[in-house]
Structures are given as structure tokens and as C-alpha cells.
Write a protein that holds these residues in place. Structure first.
Motif, PDB file in Angstrom:
ATOM      1  N   ILE A 468      -7.791 -14.694 -43.232  1.00  0.00           N
ATOM      2  CA  ILE A 468      -8.208 -13.341 -42.884  1.00  0.00           C
ATOM      3  C   ILE A 468      -7.196 -12.677 -41.956  1.00  0.00           C
ATOM      4  N   PHE A 469      -6.565 -13.495 -41.087  1.00  0.00           N
ATOM      5  CA  PHE A 469      -5.546 -12.906 -40.217  1.00  0.00           C
ATOM      6  C   PHE A 469      -4.262 -12.600 -40.983  1.00  0.00           C
ATOM      7  N   TYR A 487      -7.320 -11.608 -48.440  1.00  0.00           N
ATOM      8  CA  TYR A 487      -8.753 -11.392 -48.238  1.00  0.00           C
ATOM      9  C   TYR A 487      -9.553 -12.178 -49.279  1.00  0.00           C
ATOM     10  N   GLU A 488      -9.072 -12.158 -50.526  1.00  0.00           N
ATOM     11  CA  GLU A 488      -9.760 -12.911 -51.583  1.00  0.00           C
ATOM     12  C   GLU A 488      -9.699 -14.415 -51.318  1.00  0.00           C
ATOM     13  N   ALA A 489      -8.545 -14.863 -50.777  1.00  0.00           N
ATOM     14  CA  ALA A 489      -8.396 -16.279 -50.438  1.00  0.00           C
ATOM     15  C   ALA A 489      -9.392 -16.662 -49.343  1.00  0.00           C
ATOM     16  N   TYR A 490      -9.600 -15.763 -48.375  1.00  0.00           N
ATOM     17  CA  TYR A 490     -10.563 -16.020 -47.301  1.00  0.00           C
ATOM     18  C   TYR A 490     -11.978 -16.157 -47.887  1.00  0.00           C
ATOM     19  N   VAL A 491     -12.362 -15.195 -48.725  1.00  0.00           N
ATOM     20  CA  VAL A 491     -13.715 -15.210 -49.302  1.00  0.00           C
ATOM     21  C   VAL A 491     -13.922 -16.476 -50.137  1.00  0.00           C
ATOM     22  N   LYS A 509     -20.044 -10.715 -41.755  1.00  0.00           N
ATOM     23  CA  LYS A 509     -19.283  -9.563 -41.276  1.00  0.00           C
ATOM     24  C   LYS A 509     -17.838  -9.597 -41.780  1.00  0.00           C
ATOM     25  N   LYS A 510     -17.238 -10.790 -41.773  1.00  0.00           N
ATOM     26  CA  LYS A 510     -15.846 -10.916 -42.221  1.00  0.00           C
ATOM     27  C   LYS A 510     -15.732 -10.803 -43.751  1.00  0.00           C
ATOM     28  N   ILE A 511     -16.745 -11.288 -44.471  1.00  0.00           N
ATOM     29  CA  ILE A 511     -16.729 -11.127 -45.930  1.00  0.00           C
ATOM     30  C   ILE A 511     -16.840  -9.636 -46.264  1.00  0.00           C
ATOM     31  N   ALA A 512     -17.724  -8.938 -45.538  1.00  0.00           N
ATOM     32  CA  ALA A 512     -17.866  -7.486 -45.740  1.00  0.00           C
ATOM     33  C   ALA A 512     -16.556  -6.771 -45.448  1.00  0.00           C
ATOM     34  N   ILE A 540     -24.362  -8.213 -49.773  1.00  0.00           N
ATOM     35  CA  ILE A 540     -24.600  -9.115 -48.628  1.00  0.00           C
ATOM     36  C   ILE A 540     -24.979  -8.341 -47.370  1.00  0.00           C
ATOM     37  N   ASP A 541     -24.717  -7.033 -47.380  1.00  0.00           N
ATOM     38  CA  ASP A 541     -25.027  -6.193 -46.215  1.00  0.00           C
ATOM     39  C   ASP A 541     -25.463  -4.812 -46.726  1.00  0.00           C
ATOM     40  N   PRO A 542     -26.718  -4.681 -47.175  1.00  0.00           N
ATOM     41  CA  PRO A 542     -27.196  -3.464 -47.859  1.00  0.00           C
ATOM     42  C   PRO A 542     -27.052  -2.180 -47.042  1.00  0.00           C
ATOM     43  N   THR A 543     -26.980  -2.248 -45.755  1.00  0.00           N
ATOM     44  CA  THR A 543     -26.909  -1.025 -44.939  1.00  0.00           C
ATOM     45  C   THR A 543     -25.501  -0.756 -44.419  1.00  0.00           C
ATOM     46  N   ASN A 544     -24.519  -1.442 -44.995  1.00  0.00           N
ATOM     47  CA  ASN A 544     -23.139  -1.274 -44.513  1.00  0.00           C
ATOM     48  C   ASN A 544     -22.696   0.178 -44.687  1.00  0.00           C
ATOM     49  N   ALA A 545     -22.496   0.855 -43.592  1.00  0.00           N
ATOM     50  CA  ALA A 545     -22.213   2.299 -43.607  1.00  0.00           C
ATOM     51  C   ALA A 545     -20.909   2.629 -44.320  1.00  0.00           C
ATOM     52  N   TYR A 546     -19.882   1.821 -44.085  1.00  0.00           N
ATOM     53  CA  TYR A 546     -18.571   2.120 -44.676  1.00  0.00           C
ATOM     54  C   TYR A 546     -18.649   2.007 -46.202  1.00  0.00           C
ATOM     55  N   ALA A 547     -19.287   0.958 -46.712  1.00  0.00           N
ATOM     56  CA  ALA A 547     -19.392   0.778 -48.162  1.00  0.00           C
ATOM     57  C   ALA A 547     -20.209   1.908 -48.789  1.00  0.00           C
ATOM     58  N   LEU A 548     -21.341   2.276 -48.166  1.00  0.00           N
ATOM     59  CA  LEU A 548     -22.194   3.367 -48.682  1.00  0.00           C
ATOM     60  C   LEU A 548     -21.433   4.686 -48.715  1.00  0.00           C
ATOM     61  N   SER A 549     -20.734   4.996 -47.639  1.00  0.00           N
ATOM     62  CA  SER A 549     -19.973   6.253 -47.556  1.00  0.00           C
ATOM     63  C   SER A 549     -18.849   6.276 -48.579  1.00  0.00           C
ATOM     64  N   SER A 550     -18.165   5.140 -48.752  1.00  0.00           N
ATOM     65  CA  SER A 550     -17.023   5.078 -49.673  1.00  0.00           C
ATOM     66  C   SER A 550     -17.473   5.256 -51.119  1.00  0.00           C
ATOM     67  N   ILE A 551     -18.583   4.619 -51.500  1.00  0.00           N
ATOM     68  CA  ILE A 551     -19.107   4.764 -52.870  1.00  0.00           C
ATOM     69  C   ILE A 551     -19.494   6.213 -53.124  1.00  0.00           C
ATOM     70  N   LYS A 552     -20.116   6.844 -52.156  1.00  0.00           N
ATOM     71  CA  LYS A 552     -20.540   8.247 -52.283  1.00  0.00           C
ATOM     72  C   LYS A 552     -19.344   9.153 -52.529  1.00  0.00           C
TER      73      LYS A 552
END
Length: 555
Positions: A468-469, A487-491, A509-512, A540-552
Motif C-alpha cells: 500500500i505504501f 493497490y491491487e497487490a495489497y488487496v 479502510k485501506k481496502i476502500a 465493504i463500506d456502503p456509506t463511503n462518501a467518496y465512492a458515492l460522490s464519484s459514482i454520481k
């Protein structure tokens, strides 16, 4: 007249016996490490009888032991002109040749010392062997070869067996060393050093309780034999290092035993220096400062005292005195400088340049300190191991650039026991130094961070945090391909650990973060793939603000 001649012969014999007794007293004082007492006895012998070459030789050896080489040379030179036992002084001068790495000259002198030996003689061989062992670069194999010549006619002489034990011990041959020490004590049960060395063998084998028992057996025979208390001090020092929970208690016991050793030997400048070296090991810097100040009253010119003053001043918070003392010491051509001298000097310079709140370091002071520290590493590459905690302290103060400079020194030495840790913290330091709002990322530094994390993964493949680093570091370098890759290697590495790992809040949090960053990277080139990754975040995090905003925004 005839009666007078007989009386004269008797008187001569009495004087000879007296000198022999004095020589033996001197030898006993040397064995008991009462060097000042030995010097007094030997000087008294030489004043009464300057022709006594053995007294000159023994006196020269005491000076050599105390590193007073000028006086040793003078003593051996006078001994060569003596009419009795002059040949032994070739051995002393030969040891000095060995100290200069001139083995040809040394061997020539050893030949001169042994060429006229009688068949029953052996003492010359013992002293030649000791010259090899006492040289600045000991040669135990050469010592053993010489001692094998002494064994031929004197296989069970106590001093021969004691020297054999020391040679085998130097060669890490515990079994033969034990036998030789045991045989030496059997041959002469007053030779306490041989019995003490049995404890030294146990100490070397980390059998500290058994070593202590062996030393106490020596004390039961003679409670005033000083060297055994030094060995006890060093044993309890090692116990303290191996039992951190009782370190303070055992360090105190060690210091008390060393004090007993001093009381039973002498308080000369050389004995005080030996104690000072022990105080450094035990990290008793208040006591070291007291000792150093006493030493400078006794000898204002010995350069080594400035080492002790510098170390003590640094540890006790007086950086100006530390810098002054160590610069005086390291600039003196007569000083025998070791890596630690430059290391402490460098750290003192850095400490002096650090602000009172610990949040800033004057760059000129830091660079000056770093130059001194690098000198220490040139002298002893593994000195980097002592710097790991220094780097971590700087890291904790958020002085990331300075921390990176320290960690980089150890990150390049694969033999260092802190190699993995240094590389991890080097990568982290460089990443955080470049991940600030008011700092433009420096590509060269980030590339070093990326390479450091690679070393971590090679040394410890299971340490998945490095992925991840690496991803974050490549993101700062705007290297999209590698950002996605790591990032994919980390997940993948986390998922491979199982559901227990992926259920941890910090890991979620780190997977998100991984999915969101990959999604953001694809946003300008492949919206479908971007939405796919943002949806993975929401899984894995249904209320993740960044993901919701980005999809919108993408829809």
C-alpha cells in the motif's frame, strides 16, 4: 679472610634470593592486575640492580599493558643492555613490532630471544606466545605453535598450561581451553587466574549462573583476588542485558563488583580508564562524568579522557561540552579513535541544532552532524545499528527528511540487524516528507522510497503493508500503472489472509482507499471500470462518501 669470603658468598646468595622473591612478587602483582604496585617493585629492583634484564622486561610489559609505549621502549632498551636475562627484552620489542604489523621484524626478535635457550628452558616460549596474544591484532595460531614447543619438555608446567588455555580460548576451542586451565590449576593451586578462566569459559557460553559459581569458588580461596570481581561485574552486565525486567538491579550489582575490583587493584589513570569503559557499556553516564573529572585532575594531557568527558556530557545533556571534548579528542593525532567517537560527536552536533520544541533542526548543524556520523560508518559499517533509534526519534518528531537521511545509512547495509527496519522507515520517511500540502513531491526521493519498500518485500514477503505504501508512493509520482498494480497487490495479499483479516476496521479502510484510488485513476480513461471499483468500495463500506460522490459524477 676465608671466613670473610664465605660470608660474602652467603650475602651474595641472600641478595640473589631476595631479588628472585621480588621478581615473583612483581609477577603476582601483575597477575592480580595491581600494575602500580608491580611497577614500584620492579623499579626498586632495577634501582638496586640495573643489570636485572627480567625486571626491565616485566616493567616494559606493564607499560605496554597500560599503552604507555614510550616508557615500554625505554624499559626494553635498558633491559637489552643488562647482563642477566637480557634476551627477554627482545620479546617485548617484538610485540611492539607486531603492533606495527611488522611481523618480519617481530619474528627476528623472537629468534634472538630463543636461540640460546637450554633444553630445560621454556619461559621464553611462554612470553613469545603471550606477545602474539597481547598484540593489538592477536595471532592465537602463532601463539599455539610456539607453546607446543614449550610443551615438549614441560608439559605440565602451570604457566605453560595457562597460556595454552588462553590460546585455545582465543581460537574458540572451548574443550581444549577447559582442559588446559584445569591442568594449570592442578599443577599450581595458587594460580587463581587459571581457575577464574574456567568461569570465563562459562560466561562465554552464556552459562552466567554457572560462571558466577565458578568465580565464587575463587573468592572462597582468596577473597582479595581483584580480577575475579571484574569478571563478576562483566558477567552481571551480560545478565542485565539478557534479562531486561531485572536490568537495573543487575547493572547495580555489576557496578558494585567493578568498584570492588578497583578497591583491590589500584586507582591509577589506566585502571580508571578501564572502569570508564565499563561505565559506558553499563550506560552509567553520571558516574562516567565523575570518573572523567577525577581522571583529568590526575592527567591533564591524556587524550582518551576527552572521549569520556564527551560521551558523558552528551548523555547528560551538555552538548557544547560534548562537542568541544570530542573535537579535541578526534583532532589529536595521538588518539586511538573508534567509530563511536565520531558517532557521538555527530549526534551532539545534531542535538545542538535542534530547536527547544524538537520540531526543527538547523540544516547546517544537521549536515555537519551527518558528516561526522558518516565517518563513524566508514570506520565500522555496523555502527549503523546504533542509529535506528535515532532515526525513529526524528520520525516521531515528524522530521521526516532528517529521519530519512539517518535511515538511509542503515538501509544500504544488508549485514546490519536493523536492515529491514531501516528500509521500512526510510520508505515511510521519504513518503511522508513528500506527502505534505505545501511540499512539491520530489521524484528522486520517492523513487528511493519505492526501492526501499521493494527491499522490505524481498526480506519479508509477508509484510503486505509495503504494497500500500508502494501504491501511495507511485500515486505521488503520478505513475498510474504502478499505483493500480500495487493497490491491487495489497488487496490480494489481504484477501489471502482470510476473512478475519479483511473484517478489521483498519484493513477495510485501506481496502476502500485502494478501490477508490484505482477508481479515480480510471475515471478519465475508462468510466465503466472506474464505477466497478467504486462499487467494490461500497460493497465493504456502503456509506463511503467518496465512492458515492464519484459514482454520481461519473453517471
Amino acid at each position: 679472610m676465608k671466613t670473610f669470603k664465605i660470608f660474602g658468598l652467603l650475602l651474595l646468595a641472600t641478595v640473589s634470593v631476595g631479588h628472585a622473591q621480588d621478581i615473583n612478587q612483581a609477577k603476582k602483582a601483575i597477575d592480580a592486575e595491581k600494575y602500580e604496585e608491580a611497577k614500584t617493585i620492579l623499579k626498586s629492583i632495577l634501582q638496586a640492580k640495573p643489570s636485572n634484564g627480567m625486571a626491565s622486561f616485566l616493567l616494559g610489559n606493564v607499560y605496554l599493558n597500560q599503552s604507555v609505549k614510550d616508557s615500554a621502549t625505554i624499559s626494553f632498551g635498558k633491559g637489552l643492555a643488562a647482563t642477566e636475562a637480557a634476551r627477554f627484552n627482545h620479546i617485548g620489542l617484538g610485540q611492539m613490532d607486531l603492533d606495527r604489523n611488522d611481523t618480519i621484524a617481530a619474528n627476528a626478535k623472537f629468534i634472538l630471544a630463543t636461540k640460546d635457550m637450554r633444553k630445560k628452558d621454556f619461559e621464553e616460549y611462554v612470553y613469545v606466545a603471550r606477545a602474539y596474544m597481547n598484540a593489538e591484532k592477536p595471532n592465537y595460531k602463532a601463539a599455539l605453535a610456539v607453546l607446543k614447543r614449550a610443551i615438549v619438555n614441560n608439559p605440565m608446567d602451570a604457566q605453560v598450561q595457562l597460556a595454552l588455555g588462553d590460546a585455545y580460548y582465543g581460537l574458540s576451542n572451548q574443550n581444549d581451553a577447559y582442559k588446559a586451565y584445569r591442568d594449570a590449576f592442578s599443577a599450581d593451586n595458587t594460580l587463581l587466574r587459571a581457575k577464574m578462566q574456567l568461569g570465563v569459559l562459562l560466561k562465554g557460553a552464556k552459562s552466567y549462573d554457572e560462571a558466577s559459581k565458578a568465580y565464587n569458588e575463587v573468592i572462597a580461596i582468596n577473597a582479595n583476588y581483584g580480577p575475579v570481581y571484574r569478571e563478576l561485574a562483566e558477567t552481571y552486565y551480560k545478565i542485565a542485558r539478557n534479562k531486561p525486567s531485572k536490568a537495573a538491579e543487575n547493572f547495580k550489582i555489576a557496578i558494585d563488583y567493578y568498584q570492588k575490583y578497583m578497591d583491590l587493584t589500584d586507582y591509577s589513570i589506566h585502571s580508571r580508564m578501564r572502569r570508564a569503559d565499563f561505565l559506558i557499556l553499563a550506560k552509567e553516564y553520571k558516574a562516567l562524568e565523575e570518573e572523567a573529572n577525577k581522571m583529568i585532575e590526575l592527567d591533564k594531557v591524556n587524550p582518551r579522557i576527552f572521549r569520556y568527558l564527551g560521551y558523558a556530557a552528551f548523555e547528560n545533556g551538555n552538548v557544547d561540552k560534548a562537542i568541544q571534548s570530542l573535537e579535541t579528542f578526534t583532532s589529536n593525532p595521538a588518539s586511538k579513535i573508534i567509530a563511536k567517537d565520531f558517532q557521538v560527536l555527530g549526534l551532539a552536533k545534531i542535538k545542538k541544532g535542534t530547536s527547544a520544541d524538537g520540531l526543527a533542526i538547523d540544516p547546517i548543524a544537521f549536515e555537519s552532524g551527518l558528516v561526522s556520523i558518516k565517518k563513524s560508518i566508514e570506520m565500522e559499517p555496523l555502527a549503523v545499528e546504533d542509529l535506528n533509534e535515532v532515526g525513529k526519534k526524528l520520525f516521531g518528531q515528524k522530521l521526516y527528511k532528517e529521519a530519512a537521511a539517518i535511515f538511509e545509512l542503515g538501509a544500504n547495509n544488508a549485514e546490519s540487524k536493523t536492515y529491514l527496519d531501516d528500509n521500512l522507515y526510510l520508505g515511510l520517511s521519504l513518503y511522508y516528507a513528500n506527502n505534505k500540502k505545501d511540499v512539491k513531491p520530489e521524484v528522486a526521493g520517492l523513487q528511493k522510497a519505492d526501492a526501499a519498500f521493494d527491499k522490505v518485500l524481498v526480506a519479508s514477503p509477508s509484510y503486505y503493508e509495503a504494497y500500500i505504501f508502494k501504491a501511495r508512493t507511485n500515486s505521488l509520482m503520478e505513475n498510474d500503472e504502478n499505483t493500480i498494480k500495487f493497490y491491487e497487490a495489497y488487496v490480494a495479499a489481504v484477501i489471502a489472509k482470510g476473512t478475519e483479516e479483511t473484517a478489521k476496521p483498519a484493513v477495510i479502510k485501506k481496502i476502500a482507499e485502494s478501490y477508490n484510488t484505482i477508481g479515480a485513476t480510471y475515471a478519465n480513461t475508462d468510466k465503466v471500470k472506474a464505477v466497478e471499483y467504486f462499487n467494490k468500495t461500497l460493497a465493504i463500506d456502503p456509506t463511503n462518501a467518496y465512492a458515492l460522490s464519484s459514482i454520481k459524477q461519473l453517471k
